[in-house]
Design a protein around this motif. Structure first.
Motif, PDB file in Angstrom:
ATOM      1  N   ARG A   1      60.876  20.520 112.104  1.00 37.05           N
ATOM      2  CA  ARG A   1      62.104  19.744 111.941  1.00 37.05           C
ATOM      3  C   ARG A   1      61.767  18.354 111.420  1.00 37.05           C
ATOM      4  O   ARG A   1      60.610  17.940 111.404  1.00 37.05           O
ATOM      5  CB  ARG A   1      62.839  19.620 113.279  1.00 37.05           C
ATOM      6  N   GLU A   2      62.822  17.658 111.011  1.00 30.80           N
ATOM      7  CA  GLU A   2      62.644  16.278 110.568  1.00 30.80           C
ATOM      8  C   GLU A   2      62.391  15.385 111.777  1.00 30.80           C
ATOM      9  O   GLU A   2      63.015  15.549 112.825  1.00 30.80           O
ATOM     10  CB  GLU A   2      63.873  15.804 109.808  1.00 30.80           C
TER      11      GLU A   2
ATOM     12  N   THR B   1      58.576  16.879 108.924  1.00 30.18           N
ATOM     13  CA  THR B   1      58.702  15.921 107.820  1.00 30.18           C
ATOM     14  C   THR B   1      59.371  14.679 108.374  1.00 30.18           C
ATOM     15  O   THR B   1      59.872  14.672 109.501  1.00 30.18           O
ATOM     16  CB  THR B   1      59.542  16.480 106.661  1.00 30.18           C
ATOM     17  N   SER B   2      59.409  13.615 107.567  1.00 29.99           N
ATOM     18  CA  SER B   2      60.104  12.409 107.981  1.00 29.99           C
ATOM     19  C   SER B   2      60.938  11.891 106.816  1.00 29.99           C
ATOM     20  O   SER B   2      60.597  12.121 105.651  1.00 29.99           O
ATOM     21  CB  SER B   2      59.124  11.323 108.438  1.00 29.99           C
TER      22      SER B   2
ATOM     23  N   SER C   1      52.462  15.196 105.274  1.00 28.17           N
ATOM     24  CA  SER C   1      52.807  16.262 106.199  1.00 28.17           C
ATOM     25  C   SER C   1      52.062  17.547 105.851  1.00 28.17           C
ATOM     26  O   SER C   1      51.627  17.751 104.715  1.00 28.17           O
ATOM     27  CB  SER C   1      54.317  16.532 106.164  1.00 28.17           C
TER      28      SER C   1
ATOM     29  N   ASP D   1      70.220  21.988 107.485  1.00 30.49           N
ATOM     30  CA  ASP D   1      70.204  20.753 108.266  1.00 30.49           C
ATOM     31  C   ASP D   1      68.770  20.473 108.713  1.00 30.49           C
ATOM     32  O   ASP D   1      68.184  21.280 109.443  1.00 30.49           O
ATOM     33  CB  ASP D   1      71.124  20.909 109.482  1.00 30.49           C
ATOM     34  N   PRO D   2      68.162  19.342 108.317  1.00 36.88           N
ATOM     35  CA  PRO D   2      66.765  19.081 108.681  1.00 36.88           C
ATOM     36  C   PRO D   2      66.546  18.919 110.177  1.00 36.88           C
ATOM     37  O   PRO D   2      65.415  19.019 110.645  1.00 36.88           O
ATOM     38  CB  PRO D   2      66.430  17.790 107.924  1.00 36.88           C
ATOM     39  N   GLN D   3      67.625  18.664 110.926  1.00 37.68           N
ATOM     40  CA  GLN D   3      67.480  18.607 112.376  1.00 37.68           C
ATOM     41  C   GLN D   3      67.423  20.011 112.976  1.00 37.68           C
ATOM     42  O   GLN D   3      67.060  20.179 114.146  1.00 37.68           O
ATOM     43  CB  GLN D   3      68.644  17.822 112.993  1.00 37.68           C
TER      44      GLN D   3
ATOM     45  N   SER E   1      65.994  22.771 110.922  1.00 38.86           N
ATOM     46  CA  SER E   1      64.704  23.233 110.402  1.00 38.86           C
ATOM     47  C   SER E   1      64.481  22.635 109.028  1.00 38.86           C
ATOM     48  O   SER E   1      65.423  22.426 108.267  1.00 38.86           O
ATOM     49  CB  SER E   1      64.666  24.764 110.313  1.00 38.86           C
ATOM     50  N   VAL E   2      63.207  22.375 108.711  1.00 43.23           N
ATOM     51  CA  VAL E   2      62.862  21.919 107.364  1.00 43.23           C
ATOM     52  C   VAL E   2      62.119  23.004 106.594  1.00 43.23           C
ATOM     53  O   VAL E   2      61.646  22.758 105.481  1.00 43.23           O
ATOM     54  CB  VAL E   2      62.006  20.629 107.396  1.00 43.23           C
ATOM     55  N   THR E   3      62.037  24.206 107.163  1.00 42.67           N
ATOM     56  CA  THR E   3      61.296  25.288 106.506  1.00 42.67           C
ATOM     57  C   THR E   3      62.087  26.582 106.369  1.00 42.67           C
ATOM     58  O   THR E   3      61.740  27.419 105.532  1.00 42.67           O
ATOM     59  CB  THR E   3      60.001  25.606 107.266  1.00 42.67           C
TER      60      THR E   3
ATOM     61  N   THR F   1      65.014  27.388 105.217  1.00 47.12           N
ATOM     62  CA  THR F   1      65.625  27.680 103.921  1.00 47.12           C
ATOM     63  C   THR F   1      64.579  28.225 102.944  1.00 47.12           C
ATOM     64  O   THR F   1      64.889  29.097 102.117  1.00 47.12           O
ATOM     65  CB  THR F   1      66.292  26.427 103.327  1.00 47.12           C
TER      66      THR F   1
END
Length: 338
Positions: free
Chosen positions: A133-134, A152-153, A159, A195-197, A199-201, A203
């Motif tokens: 997550r972000e 990620t940030s 990262s 939504d990065p909150q 997941s950031v992976t 998708t």
């Protein structure tokens, strides 16, 4: 308690000054000591089992030779704790110690942990997350090297992430190359997953699966959209699939926990894996290898991500963003169609 052996003890045993002992043991240039005297100093240090005082050394060179690792739930999660094993192995190779702090999801704990860590003046800082997550990285000294593991940030910190797109494509191709064309998918809700909150992976995982479909010019025969990826959801989804008119030969679950529930529903219905339905998944949780039949699934490479992030910080190379391949654990849940 046994008294710590000091540099003065080594110097006294070797019959030299403390300055001379320091020059030899710290490999500093400029010493005019004979090879014989230097040998006596090293022999004395070995005999007394002398270890340099890290606090004193850090005062001299401005380095503590320590890296801090801050995580949410990595240390208490069995299959994610491999991340720590990986970063510790690299830290040992570089002669670094690692200070570990676990915060859960409590922002106050994060702030407290960062204050405590900065008081100890680490040379670098790693942040790790169990789920990708972000992460809002707290305010840190501008010269503090930072890297993120499985996160990620918004500020673009270096990262290390799993290569989810490639894994999604490989998992789907496992069924497609085995001859399956009627394939159901459980766990797809691409819009919510963006939504990065959340997941950031995910998708990327989703996109990899559907890229494989596109390459074979087919589409899924049935999709169950959900971001609640727990066994109960997999069980409910499979019950709904069995109650429909769709009869796929293959099933992709977007994580193993969904698959555990799907296995249960299939067993209750008397449907055999892989004879009646081939199943593939992601994550390679511990139970995946103990299911019967064993589950073919792409593993999250926690250990390798930990190794790469620590190497990124300590190697002196240019920091950046790395994707780590997710190895496919091939087991018995896929059947080759005739």
């Amino acid at each position: 308690m046994t008294r710590r052996v000091t540099l003065a003890d080594v110097a006294a045993l070797a019959g030299v000054s403390q300055t001379a002992a320091s020059l030899v043991l710290n490999n500093r240039p400029g010493s005019r000591l004979s090879a014989q005297a230097a040998g006596r100093i090293r022999a004395a240090a070995e005999q007394l089992e002398y270890r340099p005082n890290p606090a004193a050394r850090s005062l001299r060179n401005g380095k503590t030779h320590m890296v801090a690792f801050v995580s949410d739930d990595v240390t208490v999660t069995r299959y994610a704790s491999a991340m720590i094993r990986g970063l510790l192995d690299v830290a040992e190779d570089y002669g670094r110690t690692v200070l570990i702090a676990e915060t859960g999801s409590n922002p106050r704990r994060v702030d407290d942990a960062i204050r405590t860590i900065l008081d100890r003046q680490p040379d670098a800082l790693l942040f790790g997350r169990m789920s990708a997550r972000e992460l809002d990285v707290p305010r840190l000294p501008t010269d503090m090297p930072v890297a993120l593991i499985n996160a990620t940030s918004p500020n673009g910190h270096p990262s290390v992430l799993p290569a989810e797109f490639d894994a999604g494509r490989q998992v789907a191709r496992t069924l497609l190359e085995a001859g399956h064309r009627d394939i159901a998918v459980i766990g797809v809700d691409r819009e919510a997953a963006a939504d990065p909150q959340t997941s950031v992976t995910i998708t990327a995982r989703y996109d990899g699966v559907f890229a494989a479909f596109d390459a074979f010019d087919v589409g899924p025969s049935w999709v169950y959209p959900s971001l609640r990826w727990e066994p109960a959801t997999g069980y409910q989804a499979m019950r709904e699939l069995l109650a429909s008119d769709v009869r796929p030969t293959g099933l992709i679950c977007l994580n193993d926990r969904l698959t555990f529930g799907a296995y249960q529903a299939l067993a209750e219905a008397g449907i055999r894996i892989p004879d009646d339905l081939s199943v593939v998944s992601f994550d390679d949780e511990d139970v995946a290898g103990y299911l019967r039949p064993g589950l073919t699934t792409a593993a999250i490479p926690y250990e390798e991500m930990g190794r790469r992030a620590m190497t990124m910080l300590l190697s002196g190379g240019e920091p950046g963003h790395q994707l780590v391949p997710m190895p496919l654990r091939v087991r018995e849940s896929v059947r080759q169609l005739d």
